[in-house]
Design a protein around this motif. Structure first.
Motif, PDB file in Angstrom:
ATOM      1  N   ASP A 179      -3.348  -7.249  -1.160  1.00  0.00           N
ATOM      2  CA  ASP A 179      -3.551  -6.282  -0.073  1.00  0.00           C
ATOM      3  C   ASP A 179      -4.193  -6.918   1.145  1.00  0.00           C
ATOM      4  O   ASP A 179      -4.587  -6.205   2.075  1.00  0.00           O
ATOM      5  N   ARG A 210       4.048  -1.608  -1.892  1.00  0.00           N
ATOM      6  CA  ARG A 210       3.210  -0.498  -1.440  1.00  0.00           C
ATOM      7  C   ARG A 210       2.138  -0.947  -0.459  1.00  0.00           C
ATOM      8  O   ARG A 210       1.445  -0.099   0.137  1.00  0.00           O
ATOM      9  N   GLU A 255       3.678  -7.105  -2.521  1.00  0.00           N
ATOM     10  CA  GLU A 255       3.769  -5.799  -3.178  1.00  0.00           C
ATOM     11  C   GLU A 255       4.246  -4.794  -2.155  1.00  0.00           C
ATOM     12  O   GLU A 255       3.671  -4.682  -1.057  1.00  0.00           O
TER      13      GLU A 255
END
Length: 798
Positions: A268, A362, A360
């Motif tokens: 993230d 998302r 990733e």
């Protein structure tokens, strides 16, 4: 009969209440026996013992007693009372107790039948006891009634707290997980009786870890309770879970456990270069794949989420440099891809990109997950060794090339701006035979010795180029020399041929097949021609047939050979090759005349058999050999004495060593010393006489090397070729001492206007130079002082 009575102790109100509670649960059976209570007779007793194993209606039946665990009083805990309807209260009945815990945990009053617990009871250790009771006649000890079995059950109380048998717990959950994500389930067990009350009913609650996590009160399942928990902000959490029995009510017992929860990483966080500009430098001599510098992009994630992939996306050095990713430290290593040159380009600019290869979906909205930086690379100048152009040479040379012929010009230059001068040489480890020489300034590669393809057909030499101002800078180049074949070897027999002819041989009979070999290797292949030598062409005995396949047959020309007339023939055979020029040699075939049988098998090839006399003993043979050995020793001794007489200048061991040095290295002989050097050769090699006196002061006898110089070489203006030829002659002469070759290298070229520069002829000139100082040099220079110094005598020197 009275079955059993549960009487309470007035001192224990709790026991009374429990006894009244379980009174209705007992199976009371009352059977009144006929007759009054009295002891059994012997007949009745025997009759009773026979019926003990039969199903009969007993006068008492015991089911079970109940007693609370963990009694803490000082007196024994009253359990119950046994009573038989035969007991009249006069003490004639004796009660006994047997079974589990009898006498140890439980006791009975043998007169009244009261049962007490004398030890602390724990239901978690044992929940019930099975015992047996019997009433006996106290006087005779005979049973009054059959034995009966009953159970004492331990009633549970809430004396055990819930326990987490698997704690403490360790769990992990991905960061940024949604609220309600399951983390781990904890379980507590309670040792109390789950069938009685709420003692074992457990309820879970969280004491520490809010508001991040929550726990299900019934199942113990821990879930996330806060959204967007960031590992980079806080990674470790310690959660304390409580389990309480009694359904969580006040007064229940509780146990706790610790759950260590770690937030696992997700990708993230995008990578970022801490520097937007890097400045690096590299030497122009840096080899391929050498490291120039390192760049690093920081990523707050870890593990696979922090992996980087570096690449060059723009710049003017994309084909000169390369970048690789270090998988251990996630740094970009810039390396040299092609050779650098300060003179060609002094600096480069690269644009480097670092990106996460594992994304990733998302979290793509947090990107982009890549970043770029600029790298400036400066090329530093170094003193480079000379560079050859081309970097490899291939030369073909015929093997009959003359010594001193230039076969290739090697060229090298200094790549630096200074462009220093170059000096050439040959790495002698690559040319141990010293077949070649390179000119030190021009780089001309020449032959220094005759080449022979049959000995060495390929030469791989290394030519070195050294900067004149910096000898440590050395360049090298490989030169492959292929020696081409010329027809310089005559064919010869492949082996020694020896044949025989039978006395009964007929004309035209084959007696020998011959073949030849040639060390040369012509391109069109080898072909040999055979014929009899001219002196044997018309011989009446043998003839030769060339088979045109490099072999030949020797045939008889007549018959009637006789051993006593001639037992051996020597037949000369001429062998020629097909080279240019044509070379030939003569081989001899030895033919013996032999006696043969009718089938042609040899019986004897000697005219007369030689036999050793049988009367010659071994001792006589040894004596003959001894005499021969003595004669040989005498001959060698005489030859040695004659040789010593021819050496008048051999040093005597008893002679003064200083005198020997003067005689050996006599510098005062002047022109009279005609045995040491050829004075004419030292004036001018071309005026040297062909016949030179031999030195007598040492062996072997040395002749002047100058007379071996070919006239073509002497007349040539190339002094260097002359020196190479003289050097080769000196190398080939095994008897030439090194100190006697001075005159060999004094050739100054054709027509030297200075004539001879030697001072040996100054004695005949009217020189004004004074040599009086020679008298002060001691006895070693006495002879020179007498020759050149001042003298009172008015006569001639000799």
């Amino acid at each position: 009969m009275w079955t059993s009575s549960r009487m309470s102790n007035a001192k224990n109100l709790l026991g009374l209440g429990v006894s009244l509670y379980f009174w209705g649960l007992m199976d009371l059976t009352t059977t009144v026996l006929s007759g009054s209570a009295r002891p059994l007779t012997e007949g009745q007793e025997d009759n009773l013992s026979d019926k003990l194993h039969q199903r009969m209606k007993r006068s008492w039946v015991w089911n079970q007693f109940f007693v609370l665990e963990e009694y803490t009083g000082t007196d024994p805990l009253y359990v119950g009372k046994l009573h038989s309807d035969m007991d009249r209260g006069d003490g004639s009945i004796k009660y006994i107790l047997s079974g589990e815990g009898a006498g140890i945990v439980f006791t009975i009053d043998d007169t009244t039948g009261d049962i007490h617990a004398i030890q602390r009871l724990d239901r978690e250790e044992r929940s019930q006891y099975t015992l047996r009771a019997q009433a006996l006649d106290r006087r005779t000890g005979r049973p009054m009634e059959p034995e009966s079995e009953f159970i004492i059950k331990i009633q549970d109380i809430n004396d055990n707290e819930p326990k987490f048998l698997d704690g403490p717990y360790v769990a992990s959950v991905p960061e940024m997980s949604p609220v309600g994500t399951s983390v781990i389930q904890v379980t507590a067990t309670d040792a109390d009786d789950p069938t009685y009350g709420n003692s074992a009913r457990v309820v879970y609650s969280i004491l520490q870890g809010q508001p991040y996590f929550s726990v299900d009160s019934r199942t113990g399942l821990i879930r996330t309770a806060l959204m967007n928990m960031d590992r980079e902000a806080k990674e470790y959490y310690e959660v304390i879970i409580q389990a309480k029995d009694m359904g969580g009510q006040l007064g229940g017992l509780a146990g706790t456990t610790t759950v260590n929860i770690t937030l696992s990483d997700v990708n993230d966080n995008p990578p970022r270069f801490p520097q937007k500009h890097y400045q690096m430098s590299v030497l122009e001599s840096a080899p391929i794949s050498s490291t120039v510098g390192r760049v690093v992009a920081k990523d707050l994630d870890e593990g696979i989420n922090a992996e980087m992939k570096y690449s060059l996306v723009d710049g003017d050095g994309l084909d000169v440099f390369d970048i690789n990713t270090d998988p251990n430290y996630q740094v970009g290593i810039i390396t040299v891809r092609k050779p650098l040159s300060f003179e060609s380009k002094k600096s480069y600019t690269l644009k480097v990109e670092g990106a996460n290869p594992h994304l990733e979906m998302r979290f793509l909205n947090l990107g982009p997950f890549r970043d770029t930086t600029t790298v400036h690379i400066s090329v530093e100048d170094v003193d480079e060794p000379p560079v050859f152009d081309p970097n490899f040479y291939f030369v073909e040379v015929p093997e009959d090339v003359e010594i001193g012929t230039t076969i290739q010009v090697i060229s090298a230059k200094d790549p630096d701006v200074t462009n220093n001068s170059i000096r050439y040489s040959i790495d002698r480890s690559s040319d141990p035979g010293r077949f070649f020489y390179v000119d030190i300034t021009s780089g001309a590669l020449m032959t220094a010795r005759p080449l022979d393809r049959e000995d060495i057909s390929w030469h791989n030499i290394t030519v070195l180029a050294v900067e004149l101002n910096n000898p440590s800078q050395v360049g090298s180049v490989s030169v492959t020399v292929k020696v081409l074949d010329v027809n310089d070897n005559a064919p010869e027999f492949a082996r020694f041929y020896e044949g025989f002819v039978c006395e009964n041989a007929k004309a035209g009979q084959l007696i020998q097949t011959v073949s030849a070999i040639d060390r040369d290797d012509p391109q069109e292949g080898q072909h040999f021609y055979y014929s009899l030598a001219p002196e044997a062409a018309n011989n009446p005995n043998f003839t030769l047939r060339d088979n045109q396949d490099n072999t030949a047959w020797i045939l008889t020309r007549r018959s009637g050979f006789r051993q006593h007339e001639q037992n051996t023939f020597y037949l000369p055979i001429l062998i020629s090759d097909n080279g240019r020029p044509v070379l030939s040699s003569t081989g001899t075939l030895t033919v013996h005349v032999c006696s043969c049988d009718e089938d042609g098998m040899v019986m004897s090839c000697n005219a007369e058999a030689y036999a050793l006399p049988v009367n010659l003993s071994r001792g006589a043979l040894i004596a003959i050999l001894t005499c021969i050995f003595v004669l040989l020793v005498l001959v060698l001794l005489i030859l040695s004495m004659r040789r010593q007489r021819k050496q008048p200048y051999i040093i005597d061991e008893e002679e003064n060593i200083h005198e020997n040095i003067v005689r050996y290295d006599d510098e005062g002989g002047g022109e009279e010393d005609t045995e040491a050097f050829d004075i004419a050769a030292m004036w001018n090699p071309r005026e040297a006489q062909l016949v030179v006196k031999n030195r007598q002061d040492m062996l072997p006898e040395i002749e002047s090397l100058s007379r071996y110089v070919p006239q073509a070489c002497v007349m040539d203006n190339n002094v260097h070729n002359y020196v190479l030829a003289k050097l080769y002659e000196a190398d080939m002469d095994l008897w030439a001492p090194p100190f006697d070759s001075l005159q060999t290298y004094m050739f100054e070229g054709n027509g030297s206007v200075a004539e001879s520069l030697s001072s040996l002829q100054s004695v005949t000139t009217d020189s004004d130079q004074s040599y009086d100082y020679l008298t002060d040099w001691g006895p070693r220079f006495k002879k020179l002082a007498e020759m050149y110094g001042a003298t009172d005598s008015s006569g001639a020197l000799w």
